[in-house]
Motif scaffolding. Structure first.
Motif, PDB file in Angstrom:
ATOM      1  N   GLU A   1     -45.056  49.217  42.109  1.00  0.00           N
ATOM      2  CA  GLU A   1     -45.685  50.523  42.244  1.00  0.00           C
ATOM      3  C   GLU A   1     -45.776  50.916  43.713  1.00  0.00           C
TER       4      GLU A   1
ATOM      5  N   VAL B   1     -48.257  60.515  39.286  1.00  0.00           N
ATOM      6  CA  VAL B   1     -48.177  59.196  38.663  1.00  0.00           C
ATOM      7  C   VAL B   1     -48.994  59.152  37.378  1.00  0.00           C
TER       8      VAL B   1
ATOM      9  N   SER C   1     -50.620  56.314  35.624  1.00  0.00           N
ATOM     10  CA  SER C   1     -50.918  54.930  35.973  1.00  0.00           C
ATOM     11  C   SER C   1     -50.757  54.000  34.775  1.00  0.00           C
ATOM     12  N   GLN C   2     -50.760  52.704  35.078  1.00  0.00           N
ATOM     13  CA  GLN C   2     -50.647  51.702  34.025  1.00  0.00           C
ATOM     14  C   GLN C   2     -51.807  51.809  33.033  1.00  0.00           C
TER      15      GLN C   2
ATOM     16  N   ASN D   1     -43.906  57.128  38.641  1.00  0.00           N
ATOM     17  CA  ASN D   1     -44.544  56.113  37.816  1.00  0.00           C
ATOM     18  C   ASN D   1     -44.175  54.702  38.263  1.00  0.00           C
TER      19      ASN D   1
END
Length: 648
Positions: A327, A341, A343-344, A412
């Motif tokens: 990332e 982004v 995010s996770q 991402n």
């Protein structure tokens, strides 16, 4: 027989103990080789001469490190490096040898030199300049080291202002000072006199000048500074050679646009950013840069091995650019776009639905309830979309919103393991892109009255400018160099910025220099040597961008640069994948089982190179490290290796 040459003097380790040496894969861990403690009996005369009777109580214990240590077994060099005394008693001195380091760290200068302390040549502008004003008035082309208060520019046939291959000047939002660096204005001068020469008419000029060097230029000059020449560079191709380091620091010097990174950190961050290989030849003083992962690009070797092995499970897994999640570690810009982004954690908590094309996506979304639509991530290829409440007419100042489909997830992270929180951070990151008005809040009435560019909406990078603040606290010598006086240091009004200080934790925001420009008055992009219908050329502005999908109305269809970590389905030309011959993502080329570490005994007279790809029992492995035992009888044929299997 084991001997050790330490700073030119010979020593003899204990013959009753085995010496354990570990050779680590320099591409897996940022280290090289090291020994466990080596015991030197002080009953041996040569050892007392080597250490100077340091074992005695009446001898002051002020022994220094040994810069050059070579360990031999049966006249065979086993390893070399730096020696450090770790323990002393009345009969023995123990020393550890550390050597090898990484593929670039072996050159100790790389850790002592800082890229923002190198004196780069002055930036002499040769592109996008209103040359006739300078030639007719007898002025030289602007030298940015002189910090000119303004520059007359001409973008009728140029897509940027700057020096070819060196640096550019683009409008950038300065968050620290709340102004627009490299601000462009157009004024109708009725009476302009320079060096006795009169000028009259509409002229475009740039103020608050801040240099933004090309990333490739900095790499080349840093290597030259260290005595290396770049003989191969797979990254020197469009759009990557159009990446510029975004800065709002208005000193005019290249080095002031750079973070306080060591040369080592800069090269290592480039390696990770491009997932590339840097190969240094210290004999020819050259460096080759390949667009392939250095760990996976090495030769294969095969050895006999024992049948016995053991497997250890690691929940976090092998931490490497090829195996871990990847990332961007973004800078602290306050004006980041929330769409950058997904995010996770968001990807974990919300469902992602994939569609073959945009039409199928829209059809499916229309059948959903508002709640379902707003809690679903829609994906087409490597493009992500969400439904969100956005300003009705696209004007960020408009408080009236409507539910709209918007693209997001441009940068991402690469998620190889959704359950792992371990990430490889990239400190070279996309700059924040920020829509703002052309005029500053601090712009005076007379500026607004005279500036025909208008107060239109523009989209520019947005960065912090803390470095300029620190420079303002410093004094300047006759050559324009900044320094702190002893008084400043003693009074505590300054921080130590000498080469002995550590790396700062700042990031390096970058963006692509667009090949087109944009006409602010018409709000349209155009090739610099073409013309829009009825276009007034004085209203042109250069363009920086981080992803061609983010603000597409500012770019021509030919622009394809993207700092996405994933492959893009439409324009592979601008992705990391296109650095290779195929279109795969730069960060998912090979599958490695990074969670299961396999310990295997290798039988060989050689000392295997852990950076190679190992073929054992017809399977391929990445090696993390090799352990070797050395005794008075020589090097043991049995070596212990720690491996991770290459699955595909």
């Amino acid at each position: 027989m084991i001997t050790c040459i330490m700073d030119g003097k010979k020593g003899y380790p204990s013959t009753s103990e085995k010496i354990k040496i570990t050779y680590e894969n320099q591409f897996v861990k940022d280290s090289g080789s090291y020994t466990y403690d080596i015991s030197f009996p002080m009953a041996i005369t040569e050892n007392r001469k080597l250490f100077g009777n340091i074992q005695r109580m009446d001898v002051k214990k002020n022994i220094s490190d040994f810069e050059s240590c070579r360990l031999y077994a049966d006249n065979r060099l086993i390893m070399e490096g730096k020696g450090t005394v770790t323990a002393i008693n009345n009969s023995t001195v123990k020393v550890q040898i550390v050597g090898g380091k990484s593929r670039i760290k072996y050159n100790s200068k790389f850790e002592k030199h800082y890229i923002d302390e190198i004196n780069y040549p002055p930036v002499i502008l040769d592109t996008g300049i209103k040359e006739d004003i300078y030639t007719q008035s007898g002025m030289e082309m602007p030298n940015m080291d002189d910090k000119p208060p303004f520059i007359f520019i001409d973008l009728s046939d140029a897509n940027y202002v700057g020096q070819k291959g060196v640096a550019v000047l683009n409008p950038v939002n300065d968050e620290t000072n709340e102004i627009l660096a490299n601000r462009i204005a157009t004024t109708n001068f009725t009476k302009l006199k320079i060096n006795g020469v009169k000028f009259k008419g509409v002229y475009t000029y740039m103020t608050n000048c801040a240099v933004q060097p090309y990333l490739s230029y900095i790499l080349r000059k840093v290597m030259e500074y260290e005595g290396y020449s770049v003989v191969k560079n797979d990254l020197d191709r469009s759009p990557w050679n159009r990446l510029v380091i975004v800065s709002a620091c208005k000193s005019g010097k290249v080095k002031d646009a750079l973070p306080h990174w060591t040369v080592y950190k800069f090269i290592d961050e480039l390696r990770k950013f491009f997932n590339a290989s840097f190969v240094f030849d210290d004999v020819s003083k050259t460096v080759s840069i390949s667009s392939t992962n250095e760990m996976l690009n090495n030769d294969c070797v095969s050895y006999e091995c024992e049948d016995d092995f053991s497997v250890e499970y690691d929940e976090d897994g092998l931490d490497n650019i090829s195996t871990s999640n990847v990332e961007y570690s973004f800078d602290g810009a306050a004006n980041r776009d929330w769409r950058e982004v997904i995010s996770q954690s968001v990807q974990k908590n919300y469902v992602t639905k994939t569609y073959e094309n945009t039409n199928a996506l829209v059809t499916a979304a229309e059948k959903m309830s508002e709640k379902e639509r707003k809690t679903t991530i829609f994906k087409v290829g490597f493009n992500y979309y969400v439904w969100a409440d956005l300003p009705k007419d696209g004007n960020p100042e408009n408080s009236e919103t409507t539910e709209q489909r918007t693209q997001c997830g441009f940068f991402n992270p690469v998620i190889r393991d959704m359950n792992s929180d371990t990430f490889q951070d990239l400190n070279i990151c996309p700059a924040a892109m920020y829509p703002r008005r052309n005029w500053d809040g601090k712009t005076t009435f007379w500026d607004k009255l005279g500036d025909k560019m208008g107060n239109a909406w523009i989209v520019v990078p947005s960065v912090e400018n803390e470095k300029e603040q620190s420079l303002e606290d410093m004094e300047v010598d006759d050559d324009g160099e900044y320094y702190y006086s002893i008084q400043d240091a003693i009074q505590g009004s300054s921080e130590d910025t000498s080469s002995t200080s550590e790396d700062d934790d700042s990031k390096m925001p970058v963006a692509f220099q667009a090949e087109n420009i944009v006409n602010v008055k018409k709000h349209q992009p155009v090739e610099c040597n073409n013309r829009l219908d009825g276009e007034e050329l004085e209203y042109r502005m250069p363009v920086l961008y981080t992803d061609y999908r983010m603000y597409p109305k500012r770019l021509l269809a030919s622009e394809s640069g993207s700092l996405s970590l994933e492959s893009l389905s439409r324009r592979e030309k601008g992705t990391f994948g296109q650095l290779r011959t195929d279109t795969s993502s730069r960060f998912s080329m090979t599958q490695i089982d990074g969670h299961h570490q396999i310990t295997i005994k290798i039988i060989t007279d050689e000392i295997p190179d852990p950076s190679k790809i190992f073929i054992l029992r017809n399977k391929k492995y990445i090696c993390e490290k090799i352990e070797v035992e050395v005794s008075n009888d020589g090097v043991s044929r049995e070596k212990t290796g720690y491996f991770y299997e290459i699955i595909k």
